[in-house]
Design an enzyme around this catalytic site. Sequence first.
Site, short mmCIF file in Angstrom:
data_model
loop_
_atom_site.label_atom_id
_atom_site.label_comp_id
_atom_site.label_asym_id
_atom_site.label_seq_id
_atom_site.Cartn_x
_atom_site.Cartn_y
_atom_site.Cartn_z
CG ASP A 53 -0.24 0.08 2.52
OD1 ASP A 53 0.98 0.31 2.54
OD2 ASP A 53 -0.90 -0.10 3.55
CG ASP A 112 -5.92 -5.59 1.88
OD1 ASP A 112 -5.35 -5.20 2.91
OD2 ASP A 112 -6.60 -4.81 1.16
CB CYS A 127 -11.29 -26.37 7.80
SG CYS A 127 -9.77 -25.46 7.41
CB CYS A 157 -6.11 -25.47 7.55
SG CYS A 157 -6.74 -25.37 9.24
CB CYS A 183 -9.11 -28.21 10.64
SG CYS A 183 -9.79 -26.60 11.15
CG HIS A 192 -9.15 -22.36 11.20
ND1 HIS A 192 -9.68 -23.35 10.40
CD2 HIS A 192 -10.19 -21.54 11.52
CE1 HIS A 192 -10.98 -23.17 10.27
NE2 HIS A 192 -11.32 -22.08 10.93
#
Length: 373
Positions: free
Chosen positions: A91, A263, A301, A303, A306, A332
Amino acid sequence: MCFSFALTCTDGRARAGVLHTPHGAVRTPVFMPVGTQATVKAIPPRDLEELGAQIILANTYHLYLRPGDELIARRGGLHRFMSWPHPILTDSGGFQVFSLSEMRKIDDDGVTFKSHLDGSMHRFTPEKSIRIQENLGADIIMCFDECPPPTDREYNAIALARTHAWAVRCREAHTRTDQALFGIAQGGIFRDLREQSARFLTSLDFPGYAIGGLAVGEEKADMFQVIAWMDDALPAHKPRYLMGVGEPTDLIRAVQRGVDMADCVLPTRLARHGAAFTRDGRINMRNRIYAEDERPIDPECDCYTCRNFSRAYIRHLLQAGEILGLYLMSVHNIAFLLNLMRAAREAIVQQRFAAFAQNWLARYERTENPTHL
């Protein structure tokens, strides 16, 4: 060309495309994890790659103050400095400077401000913001703009003229051909100002356009209305980036209105406070009801968190103040948003996005769920 965008599929207003950058392609719509100080908090780049992050953000204001953009340039730029070989967006520092409130003074040439670290005085102009971002070396950089309160029409009109003048100066100052400079549309919640901003920035022919000045206190209905106006006003063949939005329901509704990129610091910030995303809504992992819960945070999930750990264990880590708890929660929450946007893209490509969005939102927003916050 170092940078290009191909719109590959649409379903209603929702869009699927591909951004080509010097450090790789990015399939949109995409959520971009925020690495404010050249790090996505608590998550190593290796894990971000495993999660499927395609592009991350870094913050011009913070990196200018510490460790310094010139130091980063001497170390080979952000990609090498933080060991992230994939696309990066920086940014302009504008939002952070203008959020300092009592610690800054604005004029038509730029902004003078006090560092939040030590009170030292600094000045950003459009030219300086571009110079810092060129030193950082991200694939996508942003024009320096003013982010005014979204509901103050008189001030938005003044700030918009300043933002447009600064956009011209940013474009003139930009020298690196391996970086894409995006313009930022402002104008608060006012349609004529937003459309005026889109027309002006489009005339400068930037390779992409951001929608700034939202998710800063306005009503959600106003935010989504502005996004819809921008879908009509911005060129269809260039990417649209919604700045600072990361609530799952907001992401779905933004994609419904033509947004390609978004974002937010929300997933890691919530993780540090014990809140986790699930397909049935947000839950507070510090809650006592999870003390003996053997389920993963989200049973659907895949990931690392998880696949391997129970709610009971993660709650224990959080209650004990163990760093591992913050890491597992952050992994997560980031994975949840990345997977959400991948699923949205797949639905667009398969021409079933409307049904996907309706079903996903209905499940996530069920208030009768006993674990919903």
